[in-house]
Design a protein around this motif. Structure first.
Motif, PDB file in Angstrom:
ATOM      1  N   UNK A   1       5.682  12.707   4.246  1.00 39.26           N
ATOM      2  CA  UNK A   1       5.819  13.583   3.238  1.00 39.26           C
ATOM      3  C   UNK A   1       5.559  12.977   1.787  1.00 39.26           C
ATOM      4  N   UNK A   2       5.152  11.518   1.844  1.00 38.82           N
ATOM      5  CA  UNK A   2       5.025  10.592   0.757  1.00 38.82           C
ATOM      6  C   UNK A   2       3.960  11.116  -0.238  1.00 38.82           C
ATOM      7  N   UNK A   3       3.257  12.009   0.094  1.00 37.95           N
ATOM      8  CA  UNK A   3       2.005  12.415  -0.886  1.00 37.95           C
ATOM      9  C   UNK A   3       2.291  13.593  -1.413  1.00 37.95           C
ATOM     10  N   UNK A   4       3.452  14.241  -1.152  1.00 38.93           N
ATOM     11  CA  UNK A   4       3.963  15.479  -1.918  1.00 38.93           C
ATOM     12  C   UNK A   4       4.731  15.050  -3.239  1.00 38.93           C
ATOM     13  N   UNK A   5       4.944  13.721  -3.495  1.00 35.17           N
ATOM     14  CA  UNK A   5       5.439  13.235  -4.915  1.00 35.17           C
ATOM     15  C   UNK A   5       4.429  12.946  -5.876  1.00 35.17           C
ATOM     16  N   UNK A   6       3.242  13.319  -5.483  1.00 35.48           N
ATOM     17  CA  UNK A   6       2.043  13.109  -6.416  1.00 35.48           C
ATOM     18  C   UNK A   6       1.925  14.282  -7.170  1.00 35.48           C
TER      19      UNK A   6
ATOM     20  N   UNK B   1      -3.611  16.644   6.010  1.00 35.12           N
ATOM     21  CA  UNK B   1      -3.082  16.955   4.555  1.00 35.12           C
ATOM     22  C   UNK B   1      -3.006  18.393   4.460  1.00 35.12           C
ATOM     23  N   UNK B   2      -3.924  19.056   5.200  1.00 41.62           N
ATOM     24  CA  UNK B   2      -3.629  20.568   5.310  1.00 41.62           C
ATOM     25  C   UNK B   2      -2.185  20.977   5.887  1.00 41.62           C
ATOM     26  N   UNK B   3      -1.960  20.532   6.689  1.00 36.60           N
ATOM     27  CA  UNK B   3      -0.735  20.633   7.474  1.00 36.60           C
ATOM     28  C   UNK B   3       0.725  20.183   6.873  1.00 36.60           C
ATOM     29  N   UNK B   4       0.471  19.006   5.970  1.00 37.07           N
ATOM     30  CA  UNK B   4       1.571  18.156   5.423  1.00 37.07           C
ATOM     31  C   UNK B   4       1.749  18.134   3.958  1.00 37.07           C
ATOM     32  N   UNK B   5       0.496  18.230   3.232  1.00 31.13           N
ATOM     33  CA  UNK B   5       0.756  18.193   1.734  1.00 31.13           C
ATOM     34  C   UNK B   5       0.656  19.446   1.092  1.00 31.13           C
ATOM     35  N   UNK B   6       1.429  19.522   0.217  1.00 31.98           N
ATOM     36  CA  UNK B   6       1.566  21.176  -0.378  1.00 31.98           C
ATOM     37  C   UNK B   6       0.498  21.272  -1.155  1.00 31.98           C
ATOM     38  N   UNK B   7      -0.323  20.272  -1.971  1.00 31.77           N
ATOM     39  CA  UNK B   7      -1.406  20.391  -2.767  1.00 31.77           C
ATOM     40  C   UNK B   7      -2.638  20.912  -1.838  1.00 31.77           C
ATOM     41  N   UNK B   8      -2.907  20.464  -0.962  1.00 32.56           N
ATOM     42  CA  UNK B   8      -4.267  20.825  -0.121  1.00 32.56           C
ATOM     43  C   UNK B   8      -3.967  22.020   0.390  1.00 32.56           C
TER      44      UNK B   8
ATOM     45  N   UNK C   1       0.917  -1.162  -0.120  1.00 33.13           N
ATOM     46  CA  UNK C   1      -0.101  -0.029   0.040  1.00 33.13           C
ATOM     47  C   UNK C   1       0.886   1.272   0.063  1.00 33.13           C
ATOM     48  N   UNK C   2       1.876   1.216   0.740  1.00 32.01           N
ATOM     49  CA  UNK C   2       2.873   2.458   1.053  1.00 32.01           C
ATOM     50  C   UNK C   2       3.332   2.775  -0.409  1.00 32.01           C
ATOM     51  N   UNK C   3       3.486   1.869  -1.208  1.00 27.91           N
ATOM     52  CA  UNK C   3       4.459   2.014  -2.553  1.00 27.91           C
ATOM     53  C   UNK C   3       3.793   2.949  -3.582  1.00 27.91           C
ATOM     54  N   UNK C   4       2.378   3.332  -3.343  1.00 30.49           N
ATOM     55  CA  UNK C   4       1.659   4.267  -4.221  1.00 30.49           C
ATOM     56  C   UNK C   4       0.977   5.114  -3.395  1.00 30.49           C
ATOM     57  N   UNK C   5       1.697   6.566  -2.920  1.00 30.76           N
ATOM     58  CA  UNK C   5       0.985   7.499  -2.063  1.00 30.76           C
ATOM     59  C   UNK C   5      -0.385   7.812  -2.265  1.00 30.76           C
ATOM     60  N   UNK C   6      -0.756   7.729  -3.595  1.00 29.25           N
ATOM     61  CA  UNK C   6      -2.224   7.959  -4.091  1.00 29.25           C
ATOM     62  C   UNK C   6      -3.108   7.056  -3.412  1.00 29.25           C
ATOM     63  N   UNK C   7      -2.657   6.062  -2.981  1.00 31.61           N
ATOM     64  CA  UNK C   7      -3.710   5.074  -2.198  1.00 31.61           C
ATOM     65  C   UNK C   7      -4.424   5.713  -1.208  1.00 31.61           C
ATOM     66  N   UNK C   8      -3.723   6.631  -0.470  1.00 34.96           N
ATOM     67  CA  UNK C   8      -4.190   7.458   0.656  1.00 34.96           C
ATOM     68  C   UNK C   8      -5.372   8.017   0.314  1.00 34.96           C
ATOM     69  N   UNK C   9      -5.425   8.830  -0.847  1.00 34.24           N
ATOM     70  CA  UNK C   9      -6.576   9.561  -1.514  1.00 34.24           C
ATOM     71  C   UNK C   9      -7.541   8.798  -2.041  1.00 34.24           C
ATOM     72  N   UNK C  10      -7.089   7.601  -2.509  1.00 30.61           N
ATOM     73  CA  UNK C  10      -8.183   6.855  -2.916  1.00 30.61           C
ATOM     74  C   UNK C  10      -8.817   6.025  -1.794  1.00 30.61           C
TER      75      UNK C  10
END
Length: 372
Positions: free
Chosen positions: A168-173, A205-212, A131-140
């Motif tokens: 910080x895994x989700x910042x690579x999406x 996500x608002x604190x830790x993911x640049x997109x949000x 699961x951790x290999x694809x960070x977009x799975x958190x959003x899914x």
């Protein structure tokens, strides 16, 4: 070769839901054999092929090994991979089931990760550590929780999602993938889009993911702001046509200084700018200043022109009214449109060119002042 129906189609069949798309996995084959059988290979990163008659996707069973960040930071292996191996790399147990295809029909359900049990007990659980290999799975995960709003999320899966966010895994999406996931949430006829944002925000996500952070800003000072986002998502789904829902949502609750660019349409950018101009005009108490600000909005939104811009602005303000947020109200915008469209070039038969344009603008400005 052996062919298996996998993923969502198996899940939806168990749930008795309409099956829209079917995905297939092929075991004990090779790209050469697939091409020889008439399949057409698509993409360079994955061994995926299109069926020569149905056009459905058939992928060689594969496992992926993470070698770096981003969507190219992995290697793919197809040799000797079993259907169980392939299922183990999928996101959730409810999506990690298969049925073998034979000329006589589909075989029994292959369920090595107890997806049927999780469907029965309404639980969303990650299939494996892959699961951790694809960070977009958190959003899914949040999207599936929105679609199946009666399902709970397994505690260990939620802890893993939060850990991935904080590390910080989700910042690579890429941003366009976020837009695509949010679009799917907003157009899905089922579920609760407010839950999608509620879960992601509660996970940080608002604190830790640049997109949000870019779209919605950092952590709110008041919980009412987050509640407004959840409520607006659901109201927008109910009252706005599909192709405009995400634009309206972001325009209403997004950051004022952020114009969405990545993966968004010109209409989203236009609506965002128009709506903030309308809200600014709605906040002005001085009649003269308000009339001037409103006329500047009219020059941008062009209620006398063709295209959806002004209609979309009216739709967005209606959603704002349902949320009790101050703005130039939709009824006032409709009245302004009627008043402005009473101004015709034929009313100035002796003018042309620049002088005609100036006269029309002056008449439209007067119509705005009179209406307000």
């Amino acid at each position: 070769m052996k062919i298996y129906l996998v993923g969502g189609a198996v899940r939806d069949e168990i749930l008795g839901a309409l099956i829209k798309d079917r995905d297939w996995v092929v075991v004990d084959s090779s790209p050469e054999e697939m091409i020889e059988a008439g399949f057409k290979q698509v993409g360079a990163d994955f061994p995926v092929f299109l069926h020569p008659e149905t056009g459905e996707e058939y992928a060689l069973a594969r496992v992926e090994r993470k070698t770096g960040d981003g969507y190219h930071g992995f290697t793919v292996d197809t040799k000797g991979v079993t259907i169980e191996d392939d299922l183990s790399r999928r996101d959730l147990t409810i999506n990690s089931m298969a049925r073998e295809w034979t000329p006589e029909g589909l075989g029994p359900i292959i369920d090595p990760f107890k997806g049927q049990s999780d469907l029965q007990y309404k639980e969303l659980r990650h299939t494996s550590d892959a699961f951790i290999e694809d960070p977009l799975r958190v959003v899914r995960l949040a999207r599936f929780a929105a679609r199946y709003s009666e399902f709970c999320i397994a505690p260990e899966t939620e802890r893993l999602a939060i850990k991935m966010i904080k590390e910080g895994h989700l910042d690579h999406i890429p941003y366009e993938r976020y837009w695509a996931e949010m679009q799917k949430v907003m157009v899905d006829q089922y579920g609760d889009p407010g839950r999608f944002f509620q879960l992601l925000f509660s996970w940080g996500v608002r604190e830790n993911v640049q997109f949000f952070h870019d779209v919605f800003g950092g952590p709110p000072k008041y919980e009412s702001h987050s509640n407004c986002i959840y409520r607006t998502a659901n109201i927008t789904k109910t009252h706005v046509k599909e192709d405009l829902r995400l634009s309206v949502l972001v325009a209403i609750v997004g950051r004022q200084d952020f114009l969405p660019i990545m993966g968004s349409s010109t209409e989203m950018v236009k609506l965002h700018a128009n709506l903030w101009a309308a809200r600014k005009a709605g906040d002005i108490s001085n009649p003269t200043q308000r009339a001037e600000a409103t006329f500047e909005l009219m020059k941008i939104a062009k209620p006398w022109g063709e295209g959806p811009h002004y209609d979309n602005l009216v739709t967005a303000t209606r959603v704002i009214e349902m949320n009790a947020v101050p703005a130039l109200c939709s009824h006032r915008l409709e009245v302004l449109r009627l008043a402005i469209n009473q101004v015709k070039a034929e009313q100035f038969p002796h003018l042309q060119g620049k002088e005609l344009g100036q006269a029309i603008e002056a008449a439209r400005r007067k119509a705005v002042e009179t209406t307000l």
